[in-house]
Scaffold this motif. Structure first.
Motif, short mmCIF file in Angstrom:
data_model
loop_
_atom_site.label_atom_id
_atom_site.label_comp_id
_atom_site.label_asym_id
_atom_site.label_seq_id
_atom_site.Cartn_x
_atom_site.Cartn_y
_atom_site.Cartn_z
N GLY A 58 35.33 1.93 12.29
CA GLY A 58 35.76 1.70 13.66
C GLY A 58 36.23 0.29 13.97
N LYS A 59 36.37 -0.54 12.96
CA LYS A 59 36.87 -1.89 13.22
C LYS A 59 38.31 -1.82 13.70
N THR A 60 38.63 -2.67 14.64
CA THR A 60 39.94 -2.62 15.28
C THR A 60 40.68 -3.94 15.17
N TYR A 61 41.97 -3.83 15.37
CA TYR A 61 42.85 -4.99 15.43
C TYR A 61 43.82 -4.77 16.58
N TYR A 62 44.13 -5.84 17.32
CA TYR A 62 45.07 -5.75 18.43
C TYR A 62 46.04 -6.92 18.37
N VAL A 63 47.28 -6.64 18.72
CA VAL A 63 48.22 -7.75 18.88
C VAL A 63 47.89 -8.44 20.21
N ASP A 64 48.33 -9.67 20.33
CA ASP A 64 47.96 -10.49 21.49
C ASP A 64 48.43 -9.89 22.81
N SER A 65 49.58 -9.22 22.79
CA SER A 65 50.14 -8.72 24.05
C SER A 65 49.31 -7.63 24.70
N VAL A 66 48.43 -6.99 23.95
CA VAL A 66 47.60 -5.93 24.53
C VAL A 66 46.12 -6.21 24.44
N LYS A 67 45.76 -7.28 23.78
CA LYS A 67 44.35 -7.62 23.61
C LYS A 67 43.71 -7.82 24.97
N GLY A 68 42.58 -7.17 25.17
CA GLY A 68 41.88 -7.27 26.45
C GLY A 68 42.28 -6.20 27.44
N ARG A 69 43.42 -5.55 27.23
CA ARG A 69 43.87 -4.47 28.12
C ARG A 69 43.79 -3.11 27.45
N PHE A 70 44.06 -3.07 26.16
CA PHE A 70 44.06 -1.81 25.41
C PHE A 70 42.85 -1.78 24.48
N THR A 71 42.27 -0.59 24.33
CA THR A 71 41.12 -0.42 23.46
C THR A 71 41.28 0.85 22.64
N MET A 72 41.15 0.70 21.33
CA MET A 72 41.18 1.87 20.44
C MET A 72 39.77 2.32 20.15
N SER A 73 39.61 3.63 20.01
CA SER A 73 38.34 4.19 19.58
C SER A 73 38.63 5.44 18.77
N SER A 74 37.62 5.93 18.10
CA SER A 74 37.82 7.13 17.30
C SER A 74 36.64 8.07 17.46
N ASP A 75 36.93 9.34 17.37
CA ASP A 75 35.90 10.37 17.33
C ASP A 75 36.10 11.09 16.01
N ASN A 76 35.33 10.69 15.02
CA ASN A 76 35.54 11.25 13.68
C ASN A 76 35.21 12.73 13.62
N ALA A 77 34.33 13.19 14.46
CA ALA A 77 34.02 14.62 14.48
C ALA A 77 35.24 15.45 14.89
N LYS A 78 36.10 14.84 15.71
CA LYS A 78 37.31 15.51 16.16
C LYS A 78 38.55 15.05 15.39
N ASN A 79 38.34 14.10 14.48
CA ASN A 79 39.49 13.55 13.73
C ASN A 79 40.58 13.05 14.69
N THR A 80 40.14 12.36 15.70
CA THR A 80 41.03 11.93 16.78
C THR A 80 40.76 10.47 17.11
N VAL A 81 41.83 9.74 17.35
CA VAL A 81 41.69 8.38 17.86
C VAL A 81 42.28 8.31 19.26
N TYR A 82 41.84 7.32 19.99
CA TYR A 82 42.26 7.17 21.37
C TYR A 82 42.76 5.75 21.60
N LEU A 83 43.64 5.62 22.56
CA LEU A 83 44.08 4.31 23.01
C LEU A 83 43.91 4.28 24.52
N GLN A 84 42.88 3.57 24.97
CA GLN A 84 42.64 3.39 26.39
C GLN A 84 43.48 2.21 26.86
N MET A 85 44.35 2.46 27.80
CA MET A 85 45.26 1.42 28.29
C MET A 85 44.95 1.14 29.75
#
Length: 128
Positions: A58-85
């Motif tokens: 679950g380690k993440t990386y963000y470019v500066d333009s979205v850091k602090g506003r966008f958040t990635m997460s994953s639900d491995n049970a669903k094999n799905t990732v999310y981008l909260q903007m």
């Protein structure tokens, strides 16, 4: 066959929020340390890498333009990732794509040419 299905785009006012989803099939997040990335392409502009997440820890990386506003997460049970903007701006208007690679997120980050599999994109429009 690896497939990525991005969804969740839509029209939102500036300052609002959206959550994008990327459902993956053909591989399993828990089997390997995959990199799942989010990218976007605005009309008339080049594709821009935004973030990535490591499927194993679950380690993440963000470019500066979205850091602090966008958040990635994953639900491995669903094999799905999310981008909260959050705090969306008109300049966030674009088609958003998710992509996957068997290379490490911490290494390839937002470099699109290292991602082997791409979803079809979901359109986000932020009105002022």
């Amino acid at each position: 066959e690896v497939q990525l299905q991005a969804s969740g785009g839509g029209l939102v006012q500036a300052g609002g929020s959206l959550r994008l989803s990327c459902a993956a099939s053909g591989f399993t997040f828990d089997d390997y340390d995959y990199a799942i990335g989010w990218f976007r392409q605005a009309p008339g502009k080049e594709r821009e890498g935004l973030s990535c997440i490591s499927s194993s820890d679950g380690k993440t990386y963000y470019v500066d333009s979205v850091k602090g506003r966008f958040t990635m997460s994953s639900d491995n049970a669903k094999n799905t990732v999310y981008l909260q903007m959050n705090s969306l701006k008109p300049e966030d208007t674009a088609v958003y794509y998710c992509a996957a690679s068997d290379r490490l997120c911490t290494i390839i980050r937002d470099l699109s040419y290292f991602y082997d599999y791409w979803g079809q994109g979901t359109k986000v429009t932020v009105s002022s």
